[in-house]
Design a protein around this motif. Sequence first.
Motif, PDB file in Angstrom:
ATOM      1  N   VAL A  81       0.806  -1.221   0.000  1.00  0.00           N
ATOM      2  CA  VAL A  81       0.000   0.000   0.000  1.00  0.00           C
ATOM      3  C   VAL A  81       0.844   1.279   0.000  1.00  0.00           C
ATOM      4  O   VAL A  81       0.306   2.376  -0.152  1.00  0.00           O
ATOM      5  N   MET A  82       2.167   1.148   0.159  1.00  0.00           N
ATOM      6  CA  MET A  82       3.027   2.332   0.133  1.00  0.00           C
ATOM      7  C   MET A  82       3.686   2.548  -1.226  1.00  0.00           C
ATOM      8  O   MET A  82       4.368   3.541  -1.448  1.00  0.00           O
ATOM      9  N   ASN A  83       3.475   1.628  -2.124  1.00  0.00           N
ATOM     10  CA  ASN A  83       4.044   1.726  -3.477  1.00  0.00           C
ATOM     11  C   ASN A  83       3.112   2.556  -4.359  1.00  0.00           C
ATOM     12  O   ASN A  83       1.978   2.163  -4.617  1.00  0.00           O
ATOM     13  N   GLN A  84       3.602   3.708  -4.828  1.00  0.00           N
ATOM     14  CA  GLN A  84       2.754   4.607  -5.613  1.00  0.00           C
ATOM     15  C   GLN A  84       2.319   3.994  -6.942  1.00  0.00           C
ATOM     16  O   GLN A  84       1.369   4.471  -7.567  1.00  0.00           O
ATOM     17  N   ASP A  85       2.996   2.948  -7.382  1.00  0.00           N
ATOM     18  CA  ASP A  85       2.614   2.284  -8.635  1.00  0.00           C
ATOM     19  C   ASP A  85       1.594   1.171  -8.416  1.00  0.00           C
ATOM     20  O   ASP A  85       1.101   0.582  -9.373  1.00  0.00           O
ATOM     21  N   SER A  86       1.286   0.886  -7.144  1.00  0.00           N
ATOM     22  CA  SER A  86       0.318  -0.163  -6.838  1.00  0.00           C
ATOM     23  C   SER A  86      -1.106   0.358  -6.983  1.00  0.00           C
ATOM     24  O   SER A  86      -1.397   1.511  -6.664  1.00  0.00           O
ATOM     25  N   LYS A  87      -1.998  -0.509  -7.445  1.00  0.00           N
ATOM     26  CA  LYS A  87      -3.410  -0.112  -7.540  1.00  0.00           C
ATOM     27  C   LYS A  87      -4.019   0.087  -6.161  1.00  0.00           C
ATOM     28  O   LYS A  87      -5.092   0.663  -6.014  1.00  0.00           O
ATOM     29  N   TYR A  88      -3.325  -0.388  -5.121  1.00  0.00           N
ATOM     30  CA  TYR A  88      -3.802  -0.235  -3.754  1.00  0.00           C
ATOM     31  C   TYR A  88      -3.229   1.003  -3.061  1.00  0.00           C
ATOM     32  O   TYR A  88      -3.470   1.208  -1.873  1.00  0.00           O
ATOM     33  N   TYR A  89      -2.498   1.812  -3.794  1.00  0.00           N
ATOM     34  CA  TYR A  89      -1.935   3.017  -3.178  1.00  0.00           C
ATOM     35  C   TYR A  89      -3.042   3.992  -2.793  1.00  0.00           C
ATOM     36  O   TYR A  89      -2.956   4.679  -1.776  1.00  0.00           O
ATOM     37  N   ASN A  90      -4.099   4.037  -3.583  1.00  0.00           N
ATOM     38  CA  ASN A  90      -5.195   4.979  -3.337  1.00  0.00           C
ATOM     39  C   ASN A  90      -6.226   4.390  -2.382  1.00  0.00           C
ATOM     40  O   ASN A  90      -7.316   3.967  -2.775  1.00  0.00           O
ATOM     41  N   ILE A  91      -5.868   4.365  -1.107  1.00  0.00           N
ATOM     42  CA  ILE A  91      -6.795   3.904  -0.072  1.00  0.00           C
ATOM     43  C   ILE A  91      -6.699   4.846   1.127  1.00  0.00           C
ATOM     44  O   ILE A  91      -5.728   5.598   1.267  1.00  0.00           O
ATOM     45  N   GLY A  92      -7.710   4.784   1.983  1.00  0.00           N
ATOM     46  CA  GLY A  92      -7.708   5.562   3.209  1.00  0.00           C
ATOM     47  C   GLY A  92      -7.630   4.653   4.417  1.00  0.00           C
ATOM     48  O   GLY A  92      -7.464   3.432   4.285  1.00  0.00           O
ATOM     49  N   PRO A  93      -7.760   5.190   5.626  1.00  0.00           N
ATOM     50  CA  PRO A  93      -7.672   4.396   6.851  1.00  0.00           C
ATOM     51  C   PRO A  93      -8.686   3.258   6.930  1.00  0.00           C
ATOM     52  O   PRO A  93      -8.364   2.181   7.441  1.00  0.00           O
ATOM     53  N   SER A  94      -9.907   3.465   6.445  1.00  0.00           N
ATOM     54  CA  SER A  94     -10.926   2.406   6.503  1.00  0.00           C
ATOM     55  C   SER A  94     -10.524   1.204   5.665  1.00  0.00           C
ATOM     56  O   SER A  94     -10.693   0.045   6.069  1.00  0.00           O
ATOM     57  N   GLU A  95      -9.984   1.486   4.465  1.00  0.00           N
ATOM     58  CA  GLU A  95      -9.540   0.411   3.578  1.00  0.00           C
ATOM     59  C   GLU A  95      -8.268  -0.257   4.118  1.00  0.00           C
ATOM     60  O   GLU A  95      -8.065  -1.464   3.961  1.00  0.00           O
ATOM     61  N   PHE A  96      -7.445   0.540   4.767  1.00  0.00           N
ATOM     62  CA  PHE A  96      -6.198   0.041   5.352  1.00  0.00           C
ATOM     63  C   PHE A  96      -6.482  -1.029   6.410  1.00  0.00           C
ATOM     64  O   PHE A  96      -5.877  -2.116   6.397  1.00  0.00           O
ATOM     65  N   ILE A  97      -7.410  -0.746   7.324  1.00  0.00           N
ATOM     66  CA  ILE A  97      -7.684  -1.741   8.367  1.00  0.00           C
ATOM     67  C   ILE A  97      -8.433  -2.950   7.800  1.00  0.00           C
ATOM     68  O   ILE A  97      -8.286  -4.068   8.307  1.00  0.00           O
ATOM     69  N   TYR A  98      -9.199  -2.761   6.730  1.00  0.00           N
ATOM     70  CA  TYR A  98      -9.831  -3.911   6.060  1.00  0.00           C
ATOM     71  C   TYR A  98      -8.769  -4.856   5.518  1.00  0.00           C
ATOM     72  O   TYR A  98      -8.852  -6.083   5.683  1.00  0.00           O
ATOM     73  N   LEU A  99      -7.762  -4.285   4.869  1.00  0.00           N
ATOM     74  CA  LEU A  99      -6.705  -5.105   4.269  1.00  0.00           C
ATOM     75  C   LEU A  99      -5.905  -5.849   5.337  1.00  0.00           C
ATOM     76  O   LEU A  99      -5.477  -6.987   5.122  1.00  0.00           O
ATOM     77  N   ILE A 100      -5.685  -5.230   6.484  1.00  0.00           N
ATOM     78  CA  ILE A 100      -5.009  -5.924   7.588  1.00  0.00           C
ATOM     79  C   ILE A 100      -5.909  -7.037   8.122  1.00  0.00           C
ATOM     80  O   ILE A 100      -5.461  -8.165   8.341  1.00  0.00           O
TER      81      ILE A 100
END
Length: 346
Positions: A236-255
């Motif tokens: 999620v920290m890679n600017q070339d990843s499709k997952y770069y554009n997420i917020g805190p809600s999506e971040f905790i979902y992914l964890i």
Amino acid sequence: MKKIATVTIYDKYNFGNRLQAYALQKYLLINNYLSEEIVVKETINDKIKSIIKYIINYKGYRKKILKNKYFDEFGKNIKINEIRNASNKLNNYYDSFIVGSDQIWNPSFKKNDLFFLEFIDNNKKNSYAASIGVSEISEEDKIKFEKLSKFKLLSVREENAKKIIEECTDRKDVQVLVDPTLLLSKEEWMEVEKKPRQHLENTQYILLYFLGNISNDRMKEINTFAKENNLEIIDVMNQDSKYYNIGPSEFIYLIHNAFLICTDSFHASVFSFIFNNPFVVFNREDNLKSMNARIENFIDTFVLENRRFNGKITKENLEHNYYKGYTILEKEQNKSEEFLKKICDE
């Protein structure tokens, strides 16, 4: 209902910062206290600096536009009182003030004068799980830290911070309490998690969240494990990843839904623990190695020594039992509850 002001570093687009700010405010609300986060408006100079940075790094900032939208969406969960300057006029508006968490008293943070609450009556000054972020401070800073002797109640996040403050203030009542994110249950965090729009159902993945560098050797080990187990890698920290554009809600979902989390981040480790997910903790590899102290304290407190990266990732890393840690967490939450009740009710 009593009205409580929280005062923290306002890093609008930082996962850990916004999640800990939300957690403390949500916890207070659950316990029947109204709460607002005090934010000082940007000065004209600050805005000019932001514009200059945008012009210099236009390509990088353009990628952040959508990401910031998701952060703004999460930000709606946090009630904020934006003020022009800190003044004693706030005294009459709030019953108590709480500074924390994050590194609010880090001497390198130029605006940390705000977090000594000099504009507030002494009987309303409190800190919760505040952090200094360094192992020692200068003589000049020790004089500044003497101001904390006037606080009604003091709590910090690390043992080292307790030692520094007690030496500067001659107080012996500083408590070490858990980060605000650990005050909420798994179910309470699930209320604000959101599946990223780009995420496919039933995708098994390793979540990468590294704030420091990832060496080639470490990345090779992660890639090998992912290939052997047919796992996608989400960084999620890679600017070339499709997952770069997420917020805190999506971040905790992914964890919450990861097969394995690999991280050098304190808050990524905390949420892996909250959601009872296997995770591997890596030491920070850049010039911010001092940030390792937070994670070390977390690992030691909750008996998570086997979460440390030892050079290899194996299926043994997937085997986890946090029973002892959860037993300790319950005790720590009770300590925090008693402390926050004293702040808000006495």
